[in-house]
Design a protein around this motif. Structure first.
Motif, PDB file in Angstrom:
ATOM      1  N   ASP A 186     109.008 -28.711 -24.967  1.00 54.46           N
ATOM      2  CA  ASP A 186     109.909 -28.994 -23.847  1.00 54.46           C
ATOM      3  C   ASP A 186     111.098 -29.844 -24.297  1.00 54.46           C
ATOM      4  N   LEU A 187     110.897 -30.690 -25.298  1.00 51.73           N
ATOM      5  CA  LEU A 187     111.999 -31.513 -25.795  1.00 51.73           C
ATOM      6  C   LEU A 187     113.099 -30.674 -26.437  1.00 51.73           C
ATOM      7  N   VAL A 188     112.712 -29.552 -27.037  1.00 51.60           N
ATOM      8  CA  VAL A 188     113.701 -28.693 -27.701  1.00 51.60           C
ATOM      9  C   VAL A 188     114.118 -27.527 -26.810  1.00 51.60           C
ATOM     10  N   GLY A 189     113.704 -27.543 -25.526  1.00 53.23           N
ATOM     11  CA  GLY A 189     114.147 -26.530 -24.590  1.00 53.23           C
ATOM     12  C   GLY A 189     113.324 -25.269 -24.557  1.00 53.23           C
ATOM     13  N   VAL A 190     112.089 -25.295 -25.048  1.00 54.40           N
ATOM     14  CA  VAL A 190     111.208 -24.122 -25.047  1.00 54.40           C
ATOM     15  C   VAL A 190     110.229 -24.256 -23.902  1.00 54.40           C
ATOM     16  N   ASP A 191     110.009 -23.152 -23.181  1.00 52.05           N
ATOM     17  CA  ASP A 191     109.088 -23.170 -22.051  1.00 52.05           C
ATOM     18  C   ASP A 191     107.655 -23.429 -22.520  1.00 52.05           C
ATOM     19  N   PRO A 192     106.847 -24.082 -21.689  1.00 54.70           N
ATOM     20  CA  PRO A 192     105.442 -24.329 -22.056  1.00 54.70           C
ATOM     21  C   PRO A 192     104.686 -23.016 -22.278  1.00 54.70           C
ATOM     22  N   VAL A 193     103.702 -23.078 -23.149  1.00 58.46           N
ATOM     23  CA  VAL A 193     102.903 -21.908 -23.512  1.00 58.46           C
ATOM     24  C   VAL A 193     101.474 -22.147 -23.075  1.00 58.46           C
ATOM     25  N   ASN A 194     100.875 -21.144 -22.445  1.00 53.68           N
ATOM     26  CA  ASN A 194      99.450 -21.198 -22.111  1.00 53.68           C
ATOM     27  C   ASN A 194      98.674 -20.724 -23.335  1.00 53.68           C
ATOM     28  N   TRP A 195      98.282 -21.682 -24.153  1.00 56.88           N
ATOM     29  CA  TRP A 195      97.745 -21.339 -25.476  1.00 56.88           C
ATOM     30  C   TRP A 195      96.437 -20.581 -25.406  1.00 56.88           C
ATOM     31  N   ARG A 196      95.639 -20.803 -24.406  1.00 60.97           N
ATOM     32  CA  ARG A 196      94.364 -20.100 -24.308  1.00 60.97           C
ATOM     33  C   ARG A 196      94.508 -18.659 -23.827  1.00 60.97           C
ATOM     34  N   GLU A 197      95.515 -18.371 -23.028  1.00 53.80           N
ATOM     35  CA  GLU A 197      95.675 -17.041 -22.451  1.00 53.80           C
ATOM     36  C   GLU A 197      96.648 -16.175 -23.234  1.00 53.80           C
ATOM     37  N   SER A 198      97.475 -16.783 -24.037  1.00 56.37           N
ATOM     38  CA  SER A 198      98.438 -16.019 -24.817  1.00 56.37           C
ATOM     39  C   SER A 198      97.760 -15.360 -26.014  1.00 56.37           C
ATOM     40  N   ASP A 199      98.204 -14.159 -26.373  1.00 53.28           N
ATOM     41  CA  ASP A 199      97.585 -13.442 -27.494  1.00 53.28           C
ATOM     42  C   ASP A 199      97.851 -14.160 -28.813  1.00 53.28           C
ATOM     43  N   TRP A 200      99.122 -14.219 -29.217  1.00 58.06           N
ATOM     44  CA  TRP A 200      99.452 -14.855 -30.472  1.00 58.06           C
ATOM     45  C   TRP A 200      99.362 -16.372 -30.372  1.00 58.06           C
ATOM     46  N   GLY A 201      99.591 -16.924 -29.189  1.00 58.17           N
ATOM     47  CA  GLY A 201      99.482 -18.368 -29.033  1.00 58.17           C
ATOM     48  C   GLY A 201      98.070 -18.866 -29.252  1.00 58.17           C
ATOM     49  N   SER A 202      97.078 -18.148 -28.717  1.00 61.46           N
ATOM     50  CA  SER A 202      95.682 -18.555 -28.899  1.00 61.46           C
ATOM     51  C   SER A 202      95.255 -18.408 -30.354  1.00 61.46           C
ATOM     52  N   GLN A 203      95.700 -17.341 -31.008  1.00 62.65           N
ATOM     53  CA  GLN A 203      95.348 -17.163 -32.411  1.00 62.65           C
ATOM     54  C   GLN A 203      96.016 -18.219 -33.292  1.00 62.65           C
ATOM     55  N   PHE A 204      97.246 -18.581 -32.943  1.00 63.09           N
ATOM     56  CA  PHE A 204      97.911 -19.645 -33.694  1.00 63.09           C
ATOM     57  C   PHE A 204      97.200 -20.980 -33.490  1.00 63.09           C
ATOM     58  N   ALA A 205      96.738 -21.248 -32.288  1.00 61.84           N
ATOM     59  CA  ALA A 205      96.042 -22.509 -32.013  1.00 61.84           C
ATOM     60  C   ALA A 205      94.730 -22.585 -32.796  1.00 61.84           C
ATOM     61  N   VAL A 206      93.978 -21.478 -32.809  1.00 61.67           N
ATOM     62  CA  VAL A 206      92.722 -21.460 -33.572  1.00 61.67           C
ATOM     63  C   VAL A 206      93.008 -21.592 -35.061  1.00 61.67           C
ATOM     64  N   SER A 207      94.046 -20.915 -35.532  1.00 61.06           N
ATOM     65  CA  SER A 207      94.386 -20.978 -36.957  1.00 61.06           C
ATOM     66  C   SER A 207      94.807 -22.378 -37.369  1.00 61.06           C
ATOM     67  N   SER A 208      95.471 -23.100 -36.467  1.00 61.93           N
ATOM     68  CA  SER A 208      95.901 -24.459 -36.805  1.00 61.93           C
ATOM     69  C   SER A 208      94.710 -25.373 -37.057  1.00 61.93           C
ATOM     70  N   ILE A 209      93.603 -25.132 -36.344  1.00 58.73           N
ATOM     71  CA  ILE A 209      92.403 -25.938 -36.588  1.00 58.73           C
ATOM     72  C   ILE A 209      91.867 -25.670 -37.986  1.00 58.73           C
ATOM     73  N   VAL A 210      91.838 -24.397 -38.360  1.00 56.35           N
ATOM     74  CA  VAL A 210      91.350 -24.025 -39.695  1.00 56.35           C
ATOM     75  C   VAL A 210      92.264 -24.595 -40.767  1.00 56.35           C
ATOM     76  N   ILE A 211      93.568 -24.510 -40.559  1.00 56.89           N
ATOM     77  CA  ILE A 211      94.523 -25.037 -41.539  1.00 56.89           C
ATOM     78  C   ILE A 211      94.329 -26.538 -41.713  1.00 56.89           C
ATOM     79  N   TRP A 212      94.177 -27.249 -40.614  1.00 55.79           N
ATOM     80  CA  TRP A 212      94.034 -28.704 -40.688  1.00 55.79           C
ATOM     81  C   TRP A 212      92.760 -29.111 -41.419  1.00 55.79           C
ATOM     82  N   ARG A 213      91.686 -28.363 -41.232  1.00 52.64           N
ATOM     83  CA  ARG A 213      90.402 -28.765 -41.821  1.00 52.64           C
ATOM     84  C   ARG A 213      90.300 -28.414 -43.299  1.00 52.64           C
ATOM     85  N   TRP A 214      90.897 -27.331 -43.760  1.00 62.59           N
ATOM     86  CA  TRP A 214      90.619 -26.821 -45.091  1.00 62.59           C
ATOM     87  C   TRP A 214      91.760 -26.998 -46.084  1.00 62.59           C
TER      88      TRP A 214
END
Length: 344
Positions: A186-214
């Motif tokens: 929102d600070l950079v002018g992008v609309d909020p994303v429903n990360w759980r319901e979005s196709d690529w948004g949900s996959q990106f959110a899950v992938s970020s957890i894997v990236i952070w851990r490994w």
């Protein structure tokens, strides 16, 4: 005979008498001289020694094979047996032969191909940035830094964090209403994303957890491989006028090819078996991979069919399909490794 000749004759006779007394000592005295010799072992002791030398190595490594057979090989074969039968979780005793019907129905199911596609896409999104970031971190840690040991511990900390704790933090970060990610967007002018319901948004959110851990785990693997590179190569490159980036590109990367290939294969196997992160991220609909199955992986699909639907036969077929996919990955790894060795 003169007196001198008589004296010599007496000395010779006394010497002969002395030598005769030494050579004719009784048996116990002669036996005392041979007490240092080792008696020949008996036949049963020699057989026991030979058996011990042959069997001891197998006895030392037998615990591994016993545990592997009890907890890996037997369940694997039992799963293969289940995949050829119609087995329900509610009635395990009543099994009917199905042959390859479970595999036929599985490959005809759109949910299976959707789960396979999601597994592949999440694997690519999580593996490529993860290994690139790990390689960069290892390159930075390879140089002399203040508190390098502290930085290495910090890098490895995410790997020591449990999946549940890490996923809980990322659920809060990717919350559609109060999450920090949407606040930054929102600070950079992008609309909020429903990360759980979005196709690529949900996959990106899950992938970020894997990236952070490994990422830190792979960074330490790369760091260990970098420290094994001879320093003469870097000195030669520096004398030729190569800067740090050129040294990294022309010296470090070629020497790390086997290690990079190893981490790619291990990360691919981990992505194929991805289960905990999407399950906990989805909450109530975690086993379905979202309302539209948009991030349901093969691991979630197997769990859903086996423990939610109760079709253990189909779940076993999914498990063996994942196993065959891993065998294909291992074969590709072997082929690439051989080509790299021939090129070197």
């Amino acid at each position: 005979m003169t007196s001198s000749e008589q004296a010599l004759a007496r000395d010779a006779s006394s010497a002969d008498a002395g030598s005769g007394s030494l050579t004719e000592e009784p048996g116990p005295a002669r036996g005392a001289q041979g007490r240092g010799t080792v008696p020949a072992p008996s036949s049963w002791r020699s057989r026991l020694y030979r058996w011990d030398m042959k069997a001891s190595p197998y006895a030392f490594i037998s615990p591994f094979f016993i545990i592997f057979g009890a907890f890996s090989l037997v369940p694997l074969l039992y799963t293969a047996w289940y995949s050829l039968h119609n087995v329900q979780l509610s009635s395990l005793d009543s099994q009917t032969w199905a042959g390859l019907d479970n595999y036929t129905n599985l490959f005809a199911s759109d949910f299976f191909w959707n789960a396979l596609k999601n597994t592949f896409s999440i694997g690519v999104i999580s593996t490529v940035p993860q290994l690139v970031a790990a390689l960069w971190l290892a390159h930075m840690l390879n140089y002399r830094l203040r508190g390098s040991v502290v930085w290495r511990v910090v890098v490895l900390t995410p790997y020591a964090t449990s999946v549940a704790a890490a996923t809980l933090v990322f659920v809060l970060l990717f919350s559609p209403d109060t999450g920090m990610i949407n606040w930054l967007l929102d600070l950079v002018g992008v609309d909020p994303v429903n990360w759980r319901e979005s196709d690529w948004g949900s996959q990106f959110a899950v992938s970020s957890i894997v990236i952070w851990r490994w990422t830190g785990y792979n960074a330490l693997i790369y760091l260990a491989a970098m420290q094994a590179i001879p320093a003469d190569l870097y000195e030669s490159a520096a004398l030729d006028g190569a800067n740090r980036w050129q040294q990294f590109r022309h010296v470090t990367i070629p020497m790390l090819r086997p290690t990079i290939l190893f981490t790619v294969v291990v990360s691919t196997i981990g992505a194929t078996q991805l289960f905990g992160e999407p399950l906990l991220f989805g909450g109530v609909s975690g086993t379905k991979g979202g309302s539209e199955h948009q991030y349901q992986t093969l691991g979630l699909y197997m769990y859903d069919q086996g423990w939610i639907v109760g079709n253990l036969g189909k779940a076993s077929a999914i498990a063996w399909s994942m196993f065959l996919i891993l065998l294909v990955i291992a074969a590709i790894n072997l082929l690439i490794t051989r080509r790299l060795r021939k090129s070197q």
